[in-house]
Design a protein around this motif. Structure first.
Motif, short mmCIF file in Angstrom:
data_model
loop_
_atom_site.label_atom_id
_atom_site.label_comp_id
_atom_site.label_asym_id
_atom_site.label_seq_id
_atom_site.Cartn_x
_atom_site.Cartn_y
_atom_site.Cartn_z
N GLY A 256 66.12 5.96 -99.14
CA GLY A 256 65.44 5.18 -100.16
C GLY A 256 63.94 5.12 -99.92
O GLY A 256 63.43 5.59 -98.90
N THR A 257 63.25 4.54 -100.85
CA THR A 257 61.79 4.52 -100.77
C THR A 257 61.28 3.46 -99.80
O THR A 257 60.19 3.60 -99.25
N SER A 258 62.04 2.40 -99.59
CA SER A 258 61.59 1.31 -98.73
C SER A 258 61.76 1.66 -97.25
O SER A 258 62.83 2.11 -96.82
N LYS A 259 60.71 1.45 -96.46
CA LYS A 259 60.78 1.69 -95.02
C LYS A 259 61.74 0.69 -94.35
O LYS A 259 62.42 1.04 -93.38
N VAL A 260 61.78 -0.52 -94.88
CA VAL A 260 62.70 -1.54 -94.33
C VAL A 260 64.14 -1.09 -94.54
O VAL A 260 64.98 -1.21 -93.63
N TRP A 261 64.44 -0.57 -95.74
CA TRP A 261 65.78 -0.09 -96.03
C TRP A 261 66.16 1.07 -95.12
O TRP A 261 67.26 1.11 -94.56
#
Length: 333
Positions: A256-261
């Motif tokens: 996904g695009t989120s680094k946290v994800w």
């Protein structure tokens, strides 16, 4: 176990989710305070977790066994190295540590009871019963390796479920747990031949499984855990199916695009890859729980703090021990 080139992301994520639930459940019930005795919501939450998390591990183990093309002798040798030796090593460390830990931190304090503890290790599974039971299940499952993928599957599983519900197996060698969990191991073996189809089905119907899980494994758990067949078979299959489906969904969205994800998914995968070591290396739990309940009284904070700190502690332990050559075999790496 698959090697690094053959690892299945879905299976690693499913194991990661299962071991995280193990840690979460233990954050509720662990010594010296069992929060279920004081808060009903803790009882419900712990029952919800235990309704499926250990059966899910046995289903995954059976699934991997079904995939394996190793000879029976190779399987037995591999399980002695990856399960039996780590079990004996870990229980030896626990036995020694219980001589030195304060009684407030040790659930079963050892005080001249070495012989009793040794009996517990060899006959009743001790503190790491999952590894003990899984090893004996592999030993017992080898003769059924081909039969379980045929029409004999339904007969074998029906007999196992009947014996479990009748509750007639003795405590010695944890026979009753072996009988209970070998059912899920056999289900995993059987499902290995339909793995792709099952993945597609679970992915498509995650929403329905979520609804079933909320209703049966959470909202009605107070009543259903008193019904042997429902508690021993139905609820574990609902929960295991749901979170295997969740693992499939997460795997499809790993990048996904989120680094946290990405970091979260990466950590769940990491937990799955080292799930055996996460299970074995819970040595910091007594200290973390003992200190936390000394300074925190809110049950929600106790659960969250113990859960997070123990994950940090075991991650550090895994990172240290897997780099030590002489601990690789004793800890099943």
């Amino acid at each position: 176990m698959m090697n690094n080139q053959q690892r299945d992301l879905t299976i690693d994520l499913a194991k990661g989710i299962a071991i995280l639930f193990v840690y979460f459940g233990h954050s509720i019930i662990y010594h010296p305070i069992d929060l279920r005795d004081y808060y009903h919501w803790c009882f419900v939450l712990e029952r919800m977790v235990t309704s499926f998390n250990m059966p899910m591990f046995f289903i995954i183990s059976g699934l991997l066994f079904g995939f394996s093309h190793k000879s029976n002798r190779q399987v037995l040798t591999d399980k002695m190295r990856r399960l039996l030796i780590p079990y004996l090593f870990t229980m030896g460390v626990i036995m020694i540590s219980k001589f030195f830990l304060p009684s407030e931190m040790a659930k079963h304090k050892l005080a001249g009871l070495g012989g009793v503890f040794l009996k517990d290790i060899f006959l009743h599974g001790g503190d790491r019963w999952f590894v003990y039971v899984l090893f004996w299940i592999f030993v017992l499952a080898i003769p059924f390796r081909n039969a379980i993928k045929t029409k004999c599957f339904w007969l074998i599983v029906s007999i196992s479920i009947t014996i479990t519900i009748m509750d007639i197996m003795p405590e010695i060698f944890l026979s009753w747990k072996i009988c209970k969990y070998i059912t899920f191991f056999f289900i995993g073996m059987y499902c290995s031949q339909y793995y792709v189809q099952i993945k597609n089905t679970l992915s498509r119907y995650v929403w329905m499984l979520t609804l079933f899980f909320i209703v049966f494994n959470l909202c009605l758990i107070d009543r259903l855990n008193k019904m042997p067949f429902v508690w021993d078979v139905v609820l574990p299959l609902i929960g295991s199916s749901l979170f295997f489906g969740v693992a499939i969904k997460i795997g499809k969205r790993k990048d996904g695009t989120s680094k946290v994800w990405k970091a979260l998914v990466g950590y769940i995968e990491y937990c799955g890859k080292f799930s055996l070591q996460f299970y074995l290396l819970t040595f910091a739990y007594p200290i973390i729980r003992f200190v936390t309940v000394k300074f925190v009284s809110d049950p929600v904070l106790i659960v969250l703090i113990v859960f997070i700190l123990q994950l940090i502690a075991v991650t550090i332990l895994v990172e240290i021990t897997r780099r030590i050559k002489y601990l690789r075999i004793p800890l099943g790496y």
